[in-house]
Design a protein around this motif. Sequence first.
Motif, PDB file in Angstrom:
ATOM      1  N   GLY A   1      25.118 -20.129  21.795  1.00 42.20           N
ATOM      2  CA  GLY A   1      25.247 -19.687  20.414  1.00 42.20           C
ATOM      3  C   GLY A   1      25.131 -20.827  19.416  1.00 42.20           C
ATOM      4  N   LEU A   2      25.330 -20.481  18.160  1.00 42.93           N
ATOM      5  CA  LEU A   2      25.247 -21.475  17.093  1.00 42.93           C
ATOM      6  C   LEU A   2      26.571 -22.234  17.013  1.00 42.93           C
ATOM      7  CD1 LEU A   2      23.446 -19.401  14.302  1.00 42.93           C
ATOM      8  CD2 LEU A   2      22.465 -21.152  15.799  1.00 42.93           C
ATOM      9  N   THR A   3      26.503 -23.525  17.232  1.00 43.67           N
ATOM     10  CA  THR A   3      27.671 -24.395  17.171  1.00 43.67           C
ATOM     11  C   THR A   3      27.326 -25.592  16.291  1.00 43.67           C
ATOM     12  OG1 THR A   3      27.023 -25.745  19.071  1.00 43.67           O
ATOM     13  CG2 THR A   3      28.293 -23.733  19.542  1.00 43.67           C
TER      14      THR A   3
ATOM     15  N   LYS B   1      18.328 -14.170  21.302  1.00 38.27           N
ATOM     16  CA  LYS B   1      18.545 -14.209  22.750  1.00 38.27           C
ATOM     17  C   LYS B   1      18.473 -15.649  23.258  1.00 38.27           C
ATOM     18  CE  LYS B   1      16.727 -12.307  27.066  1.00 38.27           C
ATOM     19  NZ  LYS B   1      15.697 -11.463  27.672  1.00 38.27           N
ATOM     20  N   TRP B   2      17.496 -16.413  22.783  1.00 38.68           N
ATOM     21  CA  TRP B   2      17.339 -17.809  23.182  1.00 38.68           C
ATOM     22  C   TRP B   2      18.572 -18.615  22.780  1.00 38.68           C
ATOM     23  CZ3 TRP B   2      17.200 -22.478  20.683  1.00 38.68           C
ATOM     24  CH2 TRP B   2      16.730 -23.573  21.414  1.00 38.68           C
ATOM     25  N   ILE B   3      19.049 -18.419  21.554  1.00 37.63           N
ATOM     26  CA  ILE B   3      20.237 -19.128  21.065  1.00 37.63           C
ATOM     27  C   ILE B   3      21.465 -18.735  21.885  1.00 37.63           C
ATOM     28  CG2 ILE B   3      21.851 -19.332  19.116  1.00 37.63           C
ATOM     29  CD1 ILE B   3      19.364 -19.077  17.257  1.00 37.63           C
TER      30      ILE B   3
ATOM     31  N   HIS C   1      27.397 -16.202  11.204  1.00 34.36           N
ATOM     32  CA  HIS C   1      27.051 -14.852  11.672  1.00 34.36           C
ATOM     33  C   HIS C   1      25.875 -14.291  10.856  1.00 34.36           C
ATOM     34  CE1 HIS C   1      27.460 -10.906  13.390  1.00 34.36           C
ATOM     35  NE2 HIS C   1      27.489 -10.390  12.180  1.00 34.36           N
ATOM     36  N   MET C   2      25.906 -14.494   9.544  1.00 29.98           N
ATOM     37  CA  MET C   2      24.822 -14.018   8.681  1.00 29.98           C
ATOM     38  C   MET C   2      23.503 -14.697   9.069  1.00 29.98           C
ATOM     39  SD  MET C   2      24.319 -14.391   4.558  1.00 29.98           S
ATOM     40  CE  MET C   2      23.930 -16.119   4.707  1.00 29.98           C
ATOM     41  N   LEU C   3      23.557 -16.001   9.271  1.00 34.36           N
ATOM     42  CA  LEU C   3      22.371 -16.769   9.645  1.00 34.36           C
ATOM     43  C   LEU C   3      21.809 -16.257  10.974  1.00 34.36           C
ATOM     44  CD1 LEU C   3      20.650 -19.283   8.902  1.00 34.36           C
ATOM     45  CD2 LEU C   3      22.297 -20.649  10.191  1.00 34.36           C
ATOM     46  N   TYR C   4      22.672 -16.115  11.958  1.00 31.32           N
ATOM     47  CA  TYR C   4      22.271 -15.638  13.284  1.00 31.32           C
ATOM     48  C   TYR C   4      21.633 -14.254  13.202  1.00 31.32           C
ATOM     49  CZ  TYR C   4      22.800 -14.434  18.245  1.00 31.32           C
ATOM     50  OH  TYR C   4      22.574 -14.052  19.543  1.00 31.32           O
TER      51      TYR C   4
ATOM     52  N   MET D   1       7.031 -17.365  21.973  1.00 30.87           N
ATOM     53  CA  MET D   1       7.592 -16.440  20.982  1.00 30.87           C
ATOM     54  C   MET D   1       6.705 -16.241  19.761  1.00 30.87           C
ATOM     55  SD  MET D   1      11.553 -17.522  20.823  1.00 30.87           S
ATOM     56  CE  MET D   1      12.426 -18.042  22.271  1.00 30.87           C
ATOM     57  N   TYR D   2       5.910 -17.254  19.427  1.00 24.72           N
ATOM     58  CA  TYR D   2       5.063 -17.207  18.226  1.00 24.72           C
ATOM     59  C   TYR D   2       3.645 -17.598  18.586  1.00 24.72           C
ATOM     60  CZ  TYR D   2       9.188 -16.463  15.509  1.00 24.72           C
ATOM     61  OH  TYR D   2      10.329 -15.896  15.003  1.00 24.72           O
TER      62      TYR D   2
END
Length: 157
Positions: A122-124, A115-117, A103-106, A138-139
Amino acid sequence: MKLVTGLLAAVLLLAGVGASHAVVRIADDRGGRIGTYVDKYQGLRTSGETVIIDGLCASACTIVLGAVPHDRICVTSHANLGFHAAWDFGANGRAVTNAEATHMLYSMYPPAVRKWIAARGGLTQRMLFLRGKQLQSMYKPCYLDAQASTNKPASSR
């Protein structure tokens, strides 16, 4: 006295211009411990250096996206960001997802990256790769893409 003040101001201005052109290239960085990268990138944030992502930046390396201002990051055509959940070693030595660290990383990532993740589940434990046109939307692209890609160091410095 005005001459000395003017010269001092000119020197400080030129020193600032020189520092703004400093560049750190990230290529082939597979990540590591989150705390190490938070410390590293906080130093990079305060240095004023520009970051060129020119190859793999995975796992904790991606913290750079939240630590360094968006306008000081550019990506080459070789840039490839890898995201996954944070983990620790469990009692049996196997990788166990650390929900709090994940959660901290996200939360460190910019909104467009979050939004992309999220759109990909999500992060798995599974690695998600952001590259190509999606990343370049995005960049900003590195203006010296060809030169930036010719000399790839093993790490960011």
